[in-house]
Design a protein around this motif. Structure first.
Motif, PDB file in Angstrom:
ATOM      1  N   SER A   1      28.606  55.740  25.291  1.00  0.00           N
ATOM      2  CA  SER A   1      28.803  57.167  24.993  1.00  0.00           C
ATOM      3  C   SER A   1      29.982  57.429  24.265  1.00  0.00           C
ATOM      4  CB  SER A   1      29.156  57.717  26.520  1.00  0.00           C
ATOM      5  OG  SER A   1      27.865  57.596  27.361  1.00  0.00           O
ATOM      6  N   ILE A   2      31.142  56.873  24.557  1.00  0.00           N
ATOM      7  CA  ILE A   2      32.320  57.056  23.557  1.00  0.00           C
ATOM      8  C   ILE A   2      31.861  56.565  22.162  1.00  0.00           C
ATOM      9  CG2 ILE A   2      34.397  56.002  23.091  1.00  0.00           C
ATOM     10  CD1 ILE A   2      35.050  55.400  25.982  1.00  0.00           C
ATOM     11  N   ALA A   3      31.258  55.579  21.822  1.00  0.00           N
ATOM     12  CA  ALA A   3      30.649  55.161  20.389  1.00  0.00           C
ATOM     13  C   ALA A   3      29.859  56.010  19.975  1.00  0.00           C
ATOM     14  CB  ALA A   3      29.738  53.774  20.676  1.00  0.00           C
ATOM     15  N   VAL A   4      29.033  56.859  20.762  1.00  0.00           N
ATOM     16  CA  VAL A   4      28.094  57.759  20.005  1.00  0.00           C
ATOM     17  C   VAL A   4      28.751  59.186  19.827  1.00  0.00           C
ATOM     18  CG1 VAL A   4      25.892  59.044  20.289  1.00  0.00           C
ATOM     19  CG2 VAL A   4      26.235  56.683  21.213  1.00  0.00           C
ATOM     20  N   VAL A   5      29.941  59.401  20.515  1.00  0.00           N
ATOM     21  CA  VAL A   5      30.665  60.767  20.517  1.00  0.00           C
ATOM     22  C   VAL A   5      31.516  60.652  19.276  1.00  0.00           C
ATOM     23  CG1 VAL A   5      32.539  61.879  21.433  1.00  0.00           C
ATOM     24  CG2 VAL A   5      30.686  61.452  22.869  1.00  0.00           C
ATOM     25  N   ILE A   6      31.900  59.231  19.033  1.00  0.00           N
ATOM     26  CA  ILE A   6      32.818  58.999  17.638  1.00  0.00           C
ATOM     27  C   ILE A   6      32.020  59.174  16.580  1.00  0.00           C
ATOM     28  CG2 ILE A   6      33.880  57.215  16.423  1.00  0.00           C
ATOM     29  CD1 ILE A   6      35.064  56.033  18.976  1.00  0.00           C
ATOM     30  N   GLY A   7      30.770  58.551  16.585  1.00  0.00           N
ATOM     31  CA  GLY A   7      29.934  58.767  15.287  1.00  0.00           C
ATOM     32  C   GLY A   7      29.417  60.446  15.341  1.00  0.00           C
ATOM     33  N   LEU A   8      28.971  60.990  16.125  1.00  0.00           N
ATOM     34  CA  LEU A   8      28.730  62.263  16.027  1.00  0.00           C
ATOM     35  C   LEU A   8      29.712  63.179  15.690  1.00  0.00           C
ATOM     36  CD1 LEU A   8      26.470  62.962  19.145  1.00  0.00           C
ATOM     37  CD2 LEU A   8      25.795  62.230  16.820  1.00  0.00           C
ATOM     38  N   ALA A   9      31.014  62.952  16.069  1.00  0.00           N
ATOM     39  CA  ALA A   9      32.188  63.620  15.667  1.00  0.00           C
ATOM     40  C   ALA A   9      32.364  63.504  14.256  1.00  0.00           C
ATOM     41  CB  ALA A   9      33.302  63.227  16.564  1.00  0.00           C
ATOM     42  N   MET A  10      32.440  62.096  13.840  1.00  0.00           N
ATOM     43  CA  MET A  10      32.577  61.780  12.255  1.00  0.00           C
ATOM     44  C   MET A  10      31.685  62.445  11.160  1.00  0.00           C
ATOM     45  SD  MET A  10      35.257  59.883  12.009  1.00  0.00           S
ATOM     46  CE  MET A  10      35.168  58.502  10.247  1.00  0.00           C
ATOM     47  N   VAL A  11      30.233  62.635  11.812  1.00  0.00           N
ATOM     48  CA  VAL A  11      29.492  63.039  10.911  1.00  0.00           C
ATOM     49  C   VAL A  11      29.654  64.705  11.029  1.00  0.00           C
ATOM     50  CG1 VAL A  11      27.023  63.664  10.551  1.00  0.00           C
ATOM     51  CG2 VAL A  11      27.811  61.405  11.319  1.00  0.00           C
ATOM     52  N   ASN A  12      29.969  65.229  11.974  1.00  0.00           N
ATOM     53  CA  ASN A  12      30.187  66.798  11.979  1.00  0.00           C
ATOM     54  C   ASN A  12      31.360  67.192  11.261  1.00  0.00           C
ATOM     55  OD1 ASN A  12      28.080  68.220  13.588  1.00  0.00           O
ATOM     56  ND2 ASN A  12      28.684  66.706  15.241  1.00  0.00           N
ATOM     57  N   VAL A  13      32.618  66.239  11.135  1.00  0.00           N
ATOM     58  CA  VAL A  13      33.783  66.676  10.609  1.00  0.00           C
ATOM     59  C   VAL A  13      33.430  66.562   9.219  1.00  0.00           C
ATOM     60  CG1 VAL A  13      35.842  65.972  10.326  1.00  0.00           C
ATOM     61  CG2 VAL A  13      35.288  66.258  12.295  1.00  0.00           C
ATOM     62  N   PHE A  14      32.898  65.316   8.596  1.00  0.00           N
ATOM     63  CA  PHE A  14      32.924  65.069   7.189  1.00  0.00           C
ATOM     64  C   PHE A  14      31.796  65.466   6.431  1.00  0.00           C
ATOM     65  CE2 PHE A  14      35.806  62.049   8.785  1.00  0.00           C
ATOM     66  CZ  PHE A  14      37.226  62.039   8.091  1.00  0.00           C
ATOM     67  N   GLN A  15      30.425  65.882   7.305  1.00  0.00           N
ATOM     68  CA  GLN A  15      29.519  66.346   6.682  1.00  0.00           C
ATOM     69  C   GLN A  15      28.903  65.439   5.213  1.00  0.00           C
ATOM     70  OE1 GLN A  15      27.474  69.456   7.629  1.00  0.00           O
ATOM     71  NE2 GLN A  15      28.907  69.155   9.464  1.00  0.00           N
ATOM     72  N   PRO A  16      28.616  64.070   5.342  1.00  0.00           N
ATOM     73  CA  PRO A  16      28.143  63.421   4.380  1.00  0.00           C
ATOM     74  C   PRO A  16      26.818  63.785   3.714  1.00  0.00           C
ATOM     75  CG  PRO A  16      27.781  62.188   6.455  1.00  0.00           C
ATOM     76  CD  PRO A  16      28.614  63.204   6.778  1.00  0.00           C
ATOM     77  N   GLY A  17      25.814  64.463   4.590  1.00  0.00           N
ATOM     78  CA  GLY A  17      24.658  64.838   3.944  1.00  0.00           C
ATOM     79  C   GLY A  17      24.672  66.259   3.616  1.00  0.00           C
ATOM     80  N   GLY A  18      25.589  66.784   3.795  1.00  0.00           N
ATOM     81  CA  GLY A  18      25.549  68.440   3.326  1.00  0.00           C
ATOM     82  C   GLY A  18      25.664  68.706   1.951  1.00  0.00           C
ATOM     83  N   GLY A  19      25.400  70.029   1.555  1.00  0.00           N
ATOM     84  CA  GLY A  19      25.501  70.399   0.256  1.00  0.00           C
ATOM     85  C   GLY A  19      24.391  69.940  -0.572  1.00  0.00           C
ATOM     86  N   VAL A  20      23.183  69.520  -0.077  1.00  0.00           N
ATOM     87  CA  VAL A  20      22.150  69.385  -1.135  1.00  0.00           C
ATOM     88  C   VAL A  20      21.378  70.481  -1.319  1.00  0.00           C
ATOM     89  CG1 VAL A  20      19.992  67.893  -1.119  1.00  0.00           C
ATOM     90  CG2 VAL A  20      21.904  66.894   0.063  1.00  0.00           C
TER      91      VAL A  20
END
Length: 443
Positions: A98-117
């Motif tokens: 659970s901690i691992a998935v939360v870390i991953g989801l938080a990182m994606v929401n913060v840095f938005q690597p797929g946004g802006g397309v």
């Protein structure tokens, strides 16, 4: 893994396919633009090849997940005899995953690597998608929410749940089926266990066969994407890889160190120094199952853990305790959602988290074992499953990284579960006597 003529490793072939598709796609994007022949070529050549590959993955995902999850539970043996060791292992797996998935989801929401397309470009890609992917997306729009979603986890008809791609319901049934196999001590139950094991082995054989065609599929899928998005695709992939590696590193060094020191009573420096053989093997093979013998040897000879505990935890962990896989699946699904402009609500992200945790249990511990799960989760939350073509070319490197996290997590679990447990004295086990000098006690 070496496949094909000349024994060329599969990941090398995939890298070649990725590079070929990317370079050709970029060239077409730069010089051909919207030429008519490009659309004809993608519609009748590259797109069908890529979609056949995806359909093969979809075809095998339900039997693979069901059999892997049932076997992961059934291999625990007698639940009553396992007692506190089994429950401690289960609790550790759930909490740390659970901690691992939360870390991953938080990182994606913060840095938005797929946004802006550009939404128009994303819609053009969707228009070229397969009917199968669209059908899965449509079927998820009627998914219940809130309490209805929780109740819906328990299927009233597991066959219908599988047909509707209700992966949570299928996993719940698989968990119950595995528990039933453990509790039923009859010859018929043993034969059924053999049947499920055979289903798993057949599914794995077919998955490995399908993965052999991945280099061609990667070239076709990446060609379509590069011809459409151009150099922007490279920037998005680089951001995606950076977020995944950063999230894995945080979990590896921060979460595991904290678990070792506070819950396992062992010095993180001692642990990482003595676990190098298993860590290197995991990174090289990208397979938790292939690294299991080395991990067992490390636990016994280097870490001095009780053999009965280490063997149980590491054997189950190779299938059921895959923190890196759960984290990667969550990051990938949200990255693709951002890329295609699919706005996932908090509730949908919670669903993604739950499925990733369960998917970490059901995902096969072999190279590329998480790809079918990612495709299916995408379909559940309305993200185009064909988007996995974006990450196939870089998946080998990320697979090596997340497998390293998986195997290290299994060893950490063995340390945590072993604390307070004893083992029968064994003349051949000289490691136990040195444990007090190798560990750091926690008040």
């Amino acid at each position: 893994m070496s496949t094909g003529t000349g024994g060329i490793p599969l990941h090398i072939k995939m890298a070649i396919g990725f590079a070929a598709g990317l370079l050709l796609g970029l060239a077409v994007h730069a010089f051909a633009g919207d030429a008519g022949w490009v659309k004809t070529f993608t519609d009748y050549v590259t797109q069908p090849i890529g979609q056949v590959f995806l359909r093969l993955l979809f075809m095998l995902v339900i039997p693979l997940l069901f059999s892997a999850l049932v076997m992961g539970v059934a291999e625990m043996g007698d639940i009553r005899a396992l007692g506190r060791i089994g429950w401690k292992t289960l609790a550790y797996t759930i909490v740390v995953s659970s901690i691992a998935v939360v870390i991953g989801l938080a990182m994606v929401n913060v840095f938005q690597p797929g946004g802006g397309v550009d939404p128009a470009l994303a819609q053009r890609l969707l228009a070229d998608g397969a009917e199968r992917a669209q059908g899965i997306v449509d079927s998820t729009r009627t998914t219940a929410s809130g309490m209805g979603l929780l109740i819906g986890i328990v299927p009233d008809n597991v066959i219908r749940a599988a047909a509707n791609n209700d992966i949570l319901a299928v996993m719940f049934f698989a968990l119950m089926f595995g528990i039933g196999l453990v509790m039923t001590k009859t010859r018929g139950a043993e034969r059924m266990k053999g049947v499920i094991e055979g289903l798993f082995e057949i599914s794995m054989t077919l998955i490995n066969l399908v993965i052999r065609f991945a280099p061609i599929a990667v070239a076709c899928l990446v060609f379509n994407l590069a011809a459409l998005f151009g150099w922007e695709l490279l920037l998005r992939l680089g951001a995606f890889v950076g977020v995944v590696v950063a999230a894995l590193a945080i979990h590896f060094f921060v979460v595991y160190s904290a678990a070792l020191y506070f819950a396992g009573g062992m010095s993180p420096l001692f642990f990482f120094r003595n676990s190098q053989a298993a860590i290197v093997m995991a990174f090289s093979t990208a397979s938790s199952n292939a690294t299991l013998p080395t991990a067992l040897k490390v636990a016994d000879e280097k870490l001095g853990l009780p053999r009965r505990v280490a063997r149980f935890v590491l054997t189950i962990g190779a299938t059921a305790n895959q923190n890196g896989t759960a984290l990667f699946e969550g990051v990938t699904v949200l990255f693709l959602a951002q890329f295609f402009g699919v706005d996932l609500s908090l509730g949908q992200q919670v669903v993604v988290m739950l499925v990733c945790i369960l998917g970490g249990i059901g995902t096969a511990g072999v190279p590329a074992g998480s790809l079918p799960v990612i495709a299916l989760i995408c379909g559940m939350v309305g993200v185009p499953p064909e988007g996995i073509g974006l990450i196939l070319g870089v998946d080998r490197f990320l697979d090596m990284c997340r497998t390293t996290l998986n195997v290290t997590g299994d060893l950490v679990a063995a340390v945590v579960v072993s604390r307070g447990e004893s083992d029968t004295p064994d003349a051949s086990a000289g490691g136990d006597a040195t444990v007090p000098d190798q560990t750091v006690g926690v008040a």
